[in-house]
Motif scaffolding. Sequence first.
Motif, PDB file in Angstrom:
ATOM      1  N   TRP A 123      18.958 -79.887   6.968  1.00  0.00           N
ATOM      2  CA  TRP A 123      18.470 -78.851   6.343  1.00  0.00           C
ATOM      3  C   TRP A 123      17.214 -78.240   6.766  1.00  0.00           C
ATOM      4  N   ARG A 124      17.000 -77.005   6.401  1.00  0.00           N
ATOM      5  CA  ARG A 124      15.918 -76.257   6.823  1.00  0.00           C
ATOM      6  C   ARG A 124      15.714 -75.154   6.007  1.00  0.00           C
ATOM      7  N   ASN A 125      14.541 -74.688   6.280  1.00  0.00           N
ATOM      8  CA  ASN A 125      14.258 -73.309   5.344  1.00  0.00           C
ATOM      9  C   ASN A 125      14.426 -72.129   6.543  1.00  0.00           C
ATOM     10  N   PHE A 126      14.851 -71.004   6.044  1.00  0.00           N
ATOM     11  CA  PHE A 126      14.984 -69.923   7.242  1.00  0.00           C
ATOM     12  C   PHE A 126      13.533 -69.420   7.404  1.00  0.00           C
ATOM     13  N   PRO A 127      13.292 -69.118   8.808  1.00  0.00           N
ATOM     14  CA  PRO A 127      12.231 -68.855   9.361  1.00  0.00           C
ATOM     15  C   PRO A 127      11.884 -67.186   9.374  1.00  0.00           C
ATOM     16  N   TRP A 128      11.038 -66.538   8.737  1.00  0.00           N
ATOM     17  CA  TRP A 128      10.826 -65.187   9.207  1.00  0.00           C
ATOM     18  C   TRP A 128       9.689 -64.846  10.096  1.00  0.00           C
ATOM     19  N   ILE A 129      10.408 -64.388  10.980  1.00  0.00           N
ATOM     20  CA  ILE A 129       9.617 -64.096  12.720  1.00  0.00           C
ATOM     21  C   ILE A 129       9.314 -62.431  12.644  1.00  0.00           C
ATOM     22  N   TRP A 130       8.049 -62.265  12.817  1.00  0.00           N
ATOM     23  CA  TRP A 130       8.044 -60.711  13.158  1.00  0.00           C
ATOM     24  C   TRP A 130       6.808 -60.667  13.992  1.00  0.00           C
ATOM     25  N   ASN A 131       6.800 -59.781  14.841  1.00  0.00           N
ATOM     26  CA  ASN A 131       5.620 -59.443  15.871  1.00  0.00           C
ATOM     27  C   ASN A 131       5.337 -57.961  15.950  1.00  0.00           C
ATOM     28  N   GLU A 132       4.186 -57.601  15.810  1.00  0.00           N
ATOM     29  CA  GLU A 132       3.688 -56.413  15.523  1.00  0.00           C
ATOM     30  C   GLU A 132       3.770 -55.631  16.953  1.00  0.00           C
ATOM     31  N   ARG A 133       3.585 -56.378  18.049  1.00  0.00           N
ATOM     32  CA  ARG A 133       3.463 -55.944  19.234  1.00  0.00           C
ATOM     33  C   ARG A 133       4.599 -56.705  20.098  1.00  0.00           C
ATOM     34  N   TRP A 134       5.362 -55.864  20.777  1.00  0.00           N
ATOM     35  CA  TRP A 134       6.607 -56.481  21.142  1.00  0.00           C
ATOM     36  C   TRP A 134       6.513 -56.759  22.695  1.00  0.00           C
ATOM     37  N   SER A 135       5.256 -56.423  23.437  1.00  0.00           N
ATOM     38  CA  SER A 135       5.178 -56.725  24.614  1.00  0.00           C
ATOM     39  C   SER A 135       3.654 -57.167  25.031  1.00  0.00           C
ATOM     40  N   PHE A 136       3.465 -57.817  26.335  1.00  0.00           N
ATOM     41  CA  PHE A 136       2.096 -58.241  26.339  1.00  0.00           C
ATOM     42  C   PHE A 136       2.065 -58.417  27.887  1.00  0.00           C
ATOM     43  N   ARG A 137       1.085 -57.653  28.593  1.00  0.00           N
ATOM     44  CA  ARG A 137       1.273 -57.813  30.149  1.00  0.00           C
ATOM     45  C   ARG A 137       2.597 -57.448  30.528  1.00  0.00           C
ATOM     46  N   ASN A 138       3.456 -58.211  31.415  1.00  0.00           N
ATOM     47  CA  ASN A 138       4.689 -57.840  31.871  1.00  0.00           C
ATOM     48  C   ASN A 138       5.732 -58.801  31.196  1.00  0.00           C
ATOM     49  N   MET A 139       5.284 -58.864  29.949  1.00  0.00           N
ATOM     50  CA  MET A 139       6.126 -59.907  29.008  1.00  0.00           C
ATOM     51  C   MET A 139       6.684 -59.153  28.024  1.00  0.00           C
ATOM     52  N   VAL A 140       8.158 -59.213  27.563  1.00  0.00           N
ATOM     53  CA  VAL A 140       8.622 -58.766  26.351  1.00  0.00           C
ATOM     54  C   VAL A 140       9.534 -59.705  25.748  1.00  0.00           C
ATOM     55  N   LEU A 141       9.762 -59.230  24.297  1.00  0.00           N
ATOM     56  CA  LEU A 141      10.375 -60.095  23.676  1.00  0.00           C
ATOM     57  C   LEU A 141      11.616 -59.337  23.100  1.00  0.00           C
ATOM     58  N   ILE A 142      12.752 -60.162  22.850  1.00  0.00           N
ATOM     59  CA  ILE A 142      13.954 -59.495  22.094  1.00  0.00           C
ATOM     60  C   ILE A 142      14.649 -60.624  21.385  1.00  0.00           C
ATOM     61  N   GLY A 143      15.565 -60.397  20.528  1.00  0.00           N
ATOM     62  CA  GLY A 143      16.509 -61.023  19.812  1.00  0.00           C
ATOM     63  C   GLY A 143      15.501 -61.840  18.963  1.00  0.00           C
ATOM     64  N   ASP A 144      15.851 -63.075  18.418  1.00  0.00           N
ATOM     65  CA  ASP A 144      15.120 -64.071  17.548  1.00  0.00           C
ATOM     66  C   ASP A 144      13.845 -64.419  18.067  1.00  0.00           C
TER      67      ASP A 144
ATOM     68  N   LEU B 121      11.846 -62.342  18.852  1.00  0.00           N
ATOM     69  CA  LEU B 121      10.937 -61.273  18.209  1.00  0.00           C
ATOM     70  C   LEU B 121      11.212 -60.916  16.808  1.00  0.00           C
ATOM     71  N   HIS B 122      12.279 -61.160  16.342  1.00  0.00           N
ATOM     72  CA  HIS B 122      12.217 -60.924  14.888  1.00  0.00           C
ATOM     73  C   HIS B 122      13.447 -61.569  14.339  1.00  0.00           C
ATOM     74  N   SER B 123      13.376 -62.020  13.036  1.00  0.00           N
ATOM     75  CA  SER B 123      14.749 -62.851  12.398  1.00  0.00           C
ATOM     76  C   SER B 123      14.923 -61.994  11.379  1.00  0.00           C
ATOM     77  N   ALA B 124      16.328 -61.936  11.020  1.00  0.00           N
ATOM     78  CA  ALA B 124      17.056 -61.382   9.710  1.00  0.00           C
ATOM     79  C   ALA B 124      18.040 -62.334   8.995  1.00  0.00           C
ATOM     80  N   HIS B 125      17.673 -62.563   7.894  1.00  0.00           N
ATOM     81  CA  HIS B 125      18.296 -63.488   6.934  1.00  0.00           C
ATOM     82  C   HIS B 125      19.975 -63.612   7.078  1.00  0.00           C
ATOM     83  N   PHE B 126      20.457 -64.843   7.392  1.00  0.00           N
ATOM     84  CA  PHE B 126      21.863 -64.937   7.694  1.00  0.00           C
ATOM     85  C   PHE B 126      22.655 -63.996   6.687  1.00  0.00           C
TER      86      PHE B 126
END
Length: 383
Positions: A245-266, A268-273
């Motif tokens: 059992w779990r609770n759905f996590p809402w993840i959001w990032n205002e900045r999508w990159s930092f230095r030479n690092m970048v996020l994609i997919g979950d 970076l962001h989550s969308a309810h099942f």
Amino acid sequence: MRIAVIGGGPGGLYFSYLWKKRHPDAEIDLFEQNPAGATWGFGVVFSKQALEFLRADDPDTVEAIAPLMESWNNITLNLRDESVEIDGVGFSSIGRLELLKILQQRAASAGVAPRYETMISSLDQLTGYDLIVGADGLNSFMRRSFEGDFGTSLSYSANKFAWYGTTKRFETLSQTFVQTELGAFNAHHYRYSPEMSTFLVECDLSTWNRYGFADKTLEQSNAICERVFAVTLGGHQLVSNKSVWRNFPWIWNERWSFRNMVLIGDALHSAHFSIGSGTRLAIEDAIALTKALESEGEIAAALQRYEQERKPVVKKLVSAAQTSAAWYEKFPDHMQLGLMDFAYSYVTRSGRIDDARLRAMSPAFMARYEASRRSLRQSGSTA
């Protein structure tokens, strides 16, 4: 350019494949902490046009995935021993492991050799790379390491859910709502292969507490859910795969990159099942990042372009997902409605579908719904 990708899920695999295919001389290393054949969950679902966004750029991958997908054109809602179909709402599904295998094969065909069972526990392990792509999911190590720099926000939906499978075959994507003595449950269920279906069980916190799930073993929880949905399962059992059992996590990032690092997919962001878009978003992120990198001469400019062009699109969909999730947090209240009013509330829950669109998209359902409304009005005037 040397690129490191953390995470061997759909987003990480697809970005690695896409970049290596377009740039055969590029050096790209993909790191995945699990074995190649490991996954959690069961099937993943896509909207009717889920793979169409790929056809223009990558028809070969679509042709590899499509034959293994199960498809249907309607949604079925089950409430109080009654059912209603909402026509014209097409979906397709595929086993998560099958999808990963296809993307692994695509990546290998382009020359990517993923490093499975390789844990990245410090970014010092990735010195010397020009770009680091964080595709490591909801619990992203890279995001958590720099959450202040990414502007990360994290919250949780109130409802509890457990993701099961079953050998029962369902002809459409279905939702079954059941009222018990201790509270209300909902199951999202759909086939993802000829022999298997996803069966995701959801309930509100008060119901979860009354059943004492916090003190139950996995086997005890499975047994309770099987009893609650005995009619729906028709003698079939639930299959568990890390089905806690779990609770759905809402993840959001205002900045999508930092230095030479970048996020994609979950990461970076989550969308309810309930809107079934997580995998699609990850693949679309991979495409957008690839195109941004190809359009700009410098990595910093490319990462800025990726965020500027992609963020508004994702934000709109995540907003719809949040509205949809809010409906589910009140589903025991919605269950008090009559069948057709309940179905109308369900299908319009995200705020993206109005009556005009519904008449065009689901004419049979809308005709039945409007007939039920006329009947109620006539009954009221007669009374």
